[in-house]
Design a protein around this motif. Structure first.
Motif, PDB file in Angstrom:
ATOM      1  N   GLY A 151     -15.607  21.357 -70.805  1.00  0.00           N
ATOM      2  CA  GLY A 151     -14.289  21.675 -71.334  1.00  0.00           C
ATOM      3  C   GLY A 151     -14.162  21.300 -72.797  1.00  0.00           C
ATOM      4  N   PRO A 152     -13.006  21.545 -73.366  1.00  0.00           N
ATOM      5  CA  PRO A 152     -12.800  21.216 -74.787  1.00  0.00           C
ATOM      6  C   PRO A 152     -12.824  19.713 -75.008  1.00  0.00           C
ATOM      7  N   ILE A 153     -13.220  19.325 -76.216  1.00  0.00           N
ATOM      8  CA  ILE A 153     -13.313  17.913 -76.586  1.00  0.00           C
ATOM      9  C   ILE A 153     -12.224  17.586 -77.591  1.00  0.00           C
ATOM     10  N   GLY A 154     -11.476  16.525 -77.315  1.00  0.00           N
ATOM     11  CA  GLY A 154     -10.424  16.087 -78.216  1.00  0.00           C
ATOM     12  C   GLY A 154     -10.913  15.022 -79.177  1.00  0.00           C
ATOM     13  N   PRO A 155     -10.010  14.435 -79.951  1.00  0.00           N
ATOM     14  CA  PRO A 155     -10.419  13.462 -80.975  1.00  0.00           C
ATOM     15  C   PRO A 155     -10.633  12.049 -80.438  1.00  0.00           C
ATOM     16  N   HIS A 156     -10.234  11.775 -79.190  1.00  0.00           N
ATOM     17  CA  HIS A 156     -10.279  10.405 -78.680  1.00  0.00           C
ATOM     18  C   HIS A 156     -11.353  10.255 -77.605  1.00  0.00           C
ATOM     19  N   ARG A 157     -11.789   9.007 -77.411  1.00  0.00           N
ATOM     20  CA  ARG A 157     -12.898   8.718 -76.505  1.00  0.00           C
ATOM     21  C   ARG A 157     -12.547   7.595 -75.537  1.00  0.00           C
ATOM     22  N   ARG A 158     -13.179   7.645 -74.384  1.00  0.00           N
ATOM     23  CA  ARG A 158     -13.217   6.510 -73.465  1.00  0.00           C
ATOM     24  C   ARG A 158     -14.654   6.009 -73.422  1.00  0.00           C
ATOM     25  N   TRP A 159     -14.820   4.718 -73.333  1.00  0.00           N
ATOM     26  CA  TRP A 159     -16.160   4.151 -73.316  1.00  0.00           C
ATOM     27  C   TRP A 159     -16.247   3.117 -72.204  1.00  0.00           C
ATOM     28  N   ALA A 160     -17.321   3.184 -71.438  1.00  0.00           N
ATOM     29  CA  ALA A 160     -17.560   2.230 -70.356  1.00  0.00           C
ATOM     30  C   ALA A 160     -19.021   1.849 -70.370  1.00  0.00           C
ATOM     31  N   TRP A 161     -19.335   0.750 -69.711  1.00  0.00           N
ATOM     32  CA  TRP A 161     -20.750   0.371 -69.618  1.00  0.00           C
ATOM     33  C   TRP A 161     -21.019  -0.351 -68.316  1.00  0.00           C
ATOM     34  N   THR A 162     -22.281  -0.326 -67.913  1.00  0.00           N
ATOM     35  CA  THR A 162     -22.783  -1.105 -66.790  1.00  0.00           C
ATOM     36  C   THR A 162     -24.236  -1.409 -67.095  1.00  0.00           C
ATOM     37  N   GLU A 163     -24.913  -2.129 -66.183  1.00  0.00           N
ATOM     38  CA  GLU A 163     -26.294  -2.512 -66.478  1.00  0.00           C
ATOM     39  C   GLU A 163     -27.096  -2.714 -65.200  1.00  0.00           C
ATOM     40  N   GLY A 164     -28.407  -2.756 -65.372  1.00  0.00           N
ATOM     41  CA  GLY A 164     -29.332  -3.072 -64.285  1.00  0.00           C
ATOM     42  C   GLY A 164     -30.516  -3.830 -64.848  1.00  0.00           C
ATOM     43  N   TYR A 178     -33.496  -3.820 -73.272  1.00  0.00           N
ATOM     44  CA  TYR A 178     -33.708  -4.993 -74.131  1.00  0.00           C
ATOM     45  C   TYR A 178     -34.106  -6.154 -73.225  1.00  0.00           C
ATOM     46  N   LEU A 179     -35.242  -6.768 -73.552  1.00  0.00           N
ATOM     47  CA  LEU A 179     -35.791  -7.832 -72.709  1.00  0.00           C
ATOM     48  C   LEU A 179     -35.923  -7.308 -71.285  1.00  0.00           C
ATOM     49  N   ASN A 180     -35.205  -7.875 -70.334  1.00  0.00           N
ATOM     50  CA  ASN A 180     -35.361  -7.488 -68.937  1.00  0.00           C
ATOM     51  C   ASN A 180     -34.153  -6.721 -68.409  1.00  0.00           C
ATOM     52  N   THR A 181     -33.352  -6.160 -69.308  1.00  0.00           N
ATOM     53  CA  THR A 181     -32.107  -5.498 -68.895  1.00  0.00           C
ATOM     54  C   THR A 181     -32.037  -4.077 -69.439  1.00  0.00           C
ATOM     55  N   MET A 182     -31.469  -3.179 -68.650  1.00  0.00           N
ATOM     56  CA  MET A 182     -31.172  -1.825 -69.096  1.00  0.00           C
ATOM     57  C   MET A 182     -29.657  -1.637 -69.026  1.00  0.00           C
ATOM     58  N   THR A 183     -29.046  -1.289 -70.147  1.00  0.00           N
ATOM     59  CA  THR A 183     -27.607  -1.061 -70.188  1.00  0.00           C
ATOM     60  C   THR A 183     -27.313   0.433 -70.230  1.00  0.00           C
ATOM     61  N   PHE A 184     -26.183   0.810 -69.651  1.00  0.00           N
ATOM     62  CA  PHE A 184     -25.728   2.203 -69.610  1.00  0.00           C
ATOM     63  C   PHE A 184     -24.420   2.284 -70.380  1.00  0.00           C
ATOM     64  N   GLY A 185     -24.442   2.885 -71.564  1.00  0.00           N
ATOM     65  CA  GLY A 185     -23.240   3.081 -72.358  1.00  0.00           C
ATOM     66  C   GLY A 185     -22.700   4.481 -72.147  1.00  0.00           C
ATOM     67  N   ILE A 186     -21.508   4.609 -71.601  1.00  0.00           N
ATOM     68  CA  ILE A 186     -20.935   5.912 -71.233  1.00  0.00           C
ATOM     69  C   ILE A 186     -19.843   6.275 -72.230  1.00  0.00           C
ATOM     70  N   ASN A 187     -20.067   7.345 -72.969  1.00  0.00           N
ATOM     71  CA  ASN A 187     -19.101   7.865 -73.937  1.00  0.00           C
ATOM     72  C   ASN A 187     -18.525   9.148 -73.368  1.00  0.00           C
ATOM     73  N   ALA A 188     -17.193   9.223 -73.245  1.00  0.00           N
ATOM     74  CA  ALA A 188     -16.580  10.381 -72.601  1.00  0.00           C
ATOM     75  C   ALA A 188     -15.307  10.780 -73.333  1.00  0.00           C
ATOM     76  N   ASP A 189     -14.979  12.068 -73.234  1.00  0.00           N
ATOM     77  CA  ASP A 189     -13.737  12.570 -73.799  1.00  0.00           C
ATOM     78  C   ASP A 189     -12.553  11.909 -73.102  1.00  0.00           C
ATOM     79  N   PHE A 190     -11.564  11.508 -73.875  1.00  0.00           N
ATOM     80  CA  PHE A 190     -10.442  10.730 -73.348  1.00  0.00           C
ATOM     81  C   PHE A 190      -9.677  11.505 -72.273  1.00  0.00           C
ATOM     82  N   ASP A 191      -9.379  12.771 -72.529  1.00  0.00           N
ATOM     83  CA  ASP A 191      -8.605  13.564 -71.572  1.00  0.00           C
ATOM     84  C   ASP A 191      -9.461  14.053 -70.416  1.00  0.00           C
ATOM     85  N   GLY A 192     -10.742  14.306 -70.668  1.00  0.00           N
ATOM     86  CA  GLY A 192     -11.606  14.844 -69.614  1.00  0.00           C
ATOM     87  C   GLY A 192     -12.078  13.805 -68.615  1.00  0.00           C
TER      88      GLY A 192
END
Length: 512
Positions: free
Chosen positions: A233-246, A422-436
């Motif tokens: 879908g269309p992308i707006g000017p704002h973002r949501r960001w979340a993260w997790t790790e393993g 990094y070292l013994n960890t893998m991080t997941f950075g999730i960047n997503a459209d704010f409205d979507g």
């Protein structure tokens, strides 16, 4: 700029900032702002691109140039902020989401660094932003290792005076661009590897054609595979960001139990996240449903390590969100990745990327912008796995404890996932459209749940294998050697003597 770098530059627009970034968290106490500024100034001679800005060529007769910025001011690029108490991960995440969602000033050197104080447990952070036309993920990792220290007691060089080089005039730029447009394609062809004998060419083409012929049916199948198009879908000017790790041990345990690669396991965990997201939305419509993800692949050679231009290609992987069994999902992803590896070996990806150097800059600019403005429904996500340093990094003697990547979104693809190790960890950075993606936390939580689910199945599988082996050992011990010998003697007594002799004669004749 190379054609690929220029493509990232042209992709920049009001709603699609094209910078990559990261959030690095350190043990405290935090250094002073002045100390950070002096540190960065002492490192800049190793990365001169950080004092350069982009200068477009008039009438787009050539690709944009990098020129020294005579007005470079370090205090503009290195900034200072803080989060209020208690300085939780959630507060840092919200701050980073706002900072990373803002565009860089395209008239200045294309980077920013934010010092963040006030985190809980006496921690602090650095939020970095670098435009994608400067570096890809792998080059960015090399840059991080240059900017950071490997030794907590490292000393730093004194700040050096810097004098910008003269910027070429408009006439000089246009003349050089016209000359390059005429001579560069010829030089590219002249520098190409020698073809060799006709027989070798035929064999190479046959091998390549065979591999591609085996790959094309599966790729063509993607055209009729149902995809989760509600994620486009269309992308707006704002973002949501979340993260997790393993942890690496978790991914390796799954790989050991079921085969494949760590990257296959990572993509399977991401599949679980998208499955949870679509299920919560009531959009898990079919067992054949997939979320198609573009997976960038580095084609950087060993002798190109440290160069700050982009050296990436990409494949499209169907994440089988419709399959309920996690092991079936892993097998499906493993099969696709194995097939893509064969195809990438058959095709020189570096040569394909270099083909962009033959495209007229005006057409390149128009093509990139038109594609992004039109959007697309083919791909629903971007998933990139960047191997980071496996040794501790330090800034001013403070150890980095974690790092999370930020990957831009564009062209109707409203979600990207940057995996950074990094070292013994893998991080997941999730960047997503704010409205979507108002439910982006469902995606991040689903990835973590997917990791735990795979790990549980791997432990059960390993325990079952151990139990089966123990049962087999017990059965062999119960049978013992004596019963086997007795059975042999009984068989020998029952066998008629005349039948032995012809057999021995026949064997002897055959031997002769």
């Amino acid at each position: 700029m190379s054609a690929l770098d220029a493509g990232f530059f042209y992709a920049e627009s009001e709603n699609t900032p094209m910078h990559v970034g990261s959030v690095a968290v350190f043990d405290g106490p935090a250094p002073t702002y002045g100390d950070v500024v002096r540190l960065i100034l002492s490192k800049l001679p190793k990365v001169p691109r950080y004092r350069q800005r982009v200068r477009p060529v008039p009438m787009q007769l050539g690709r944009p140039l990098w020129v020294d910025d005579p007005h470079f001011q370090i205090l503009y690029h290195v900034r200072h902020t803080a989060v209020p108490k208690p300085g939780s991960d959630e507060q840092l995440r919200n701050l980073a989401g706002r900072v990373l969602g803002q565009r860089l000033d395209m008239a200045k050197p294309l980077w920013e660094l934010w010092l963040v104080e006030g985190l809980a447990d006496d921690r602090w952070a650095l939020i970095s932003k670098v435009h994608h036309c400067m570096v890809d993920g792998v080059a960015g990792t090399d840059l991080m290792q240059l900017m950071f220290d490997l030794d907590p007691a490292a000393t730093h060089e004194a700040v050096q005076d810097w004098t910008p080089r003269r910027s070429p005039s408009t006439v000089e730029i246009m003349a050089a661009s016209v000359t390059e447009g005429l001579t560069h394609p010829v030089q590219q062809l002249a520098n190409a590897p020698t073809i060799g004998s006709p027989v070798r060419v035929v064999k190479d083409l046959a091998a390549t054609g065979k591999t591609l012929a085996q790959t094309v049916p599966s790729i063509a199948k993607q055209a009729v595979t149902p995809t989760a198009r509600s994620l486009n879908g269309p992308i707006g000017p704002h973002r949501r960001w979340a993260w997790t790790e393993g942890r690496f041990e978790e991914f390796k345990a799954v790989r050991t139990a079921f085969g494949g690669t760590v990257n296959d396991v990572v993509l399977t965990a991401i599949t679980s996240g998208f499955r949870d997201l679509l299920k919560a939305r009531g959009e898990l419509s079919s067992e054949k449903l997939v979320v198609r993800s573009m997976v960038p692949v580095s084609v950087r050679r060993a002798d190109q390590k440290g160069s700050l231009n982009n050296q990436v290609s990409a494949v499209f992987v169907d994440l089988p969100v419709g399959l309920s069994d996690p092991i079936d999902r892993l097998a499906a992803i493993r099969g696709q990745m194995d097939e893509y590896k064969r195809a990438m070996q058959a095709v020189d990806a570096n040569s394909i990327i270099a083909m962009g150097n033959f495209v007229a800059p005006t057409l390149l600019s128009m093509g990139v912008r038109a594609a992004l403005q039109a959007g697309q429904m083919w791909c629903q996500a971007v998933t990139t796995n960047v191997p980071g340093p496996r040794v501790p990094l330090y800034v001013l003697g403070k150890r980095m404890v974690s790092a999370t990547a930020y990957v831009p979104i564009a062209g109707g693809t409203r979600c990207s996932i940057g995996i950074f190790s990094y070292l013994n960890t893998m991080t997941f950075g999730i960047n997503a459209d704010f409205d979507g993606y108002p439910d982006v936390d469902v995606l991040s939580g689903g990835i973590r749940r997917g990791i735990e689910q795979l790990l549980t199945l791997a432990k059960k599988h390993t325990e079952q294998e151990i139990a089966d082996e123990a049962d087999a050992d017990a059965a062999r011990e119960q049978a013992g050697p004596a019963p086997r010998k007795a059975a042999a003697r009984t068989t020998a007594k029952k066998a008629p003597a005349p039948s032995k002799r012809p057999a021995r004669k026949t064997t002897s004749a055959a031997a002769r």
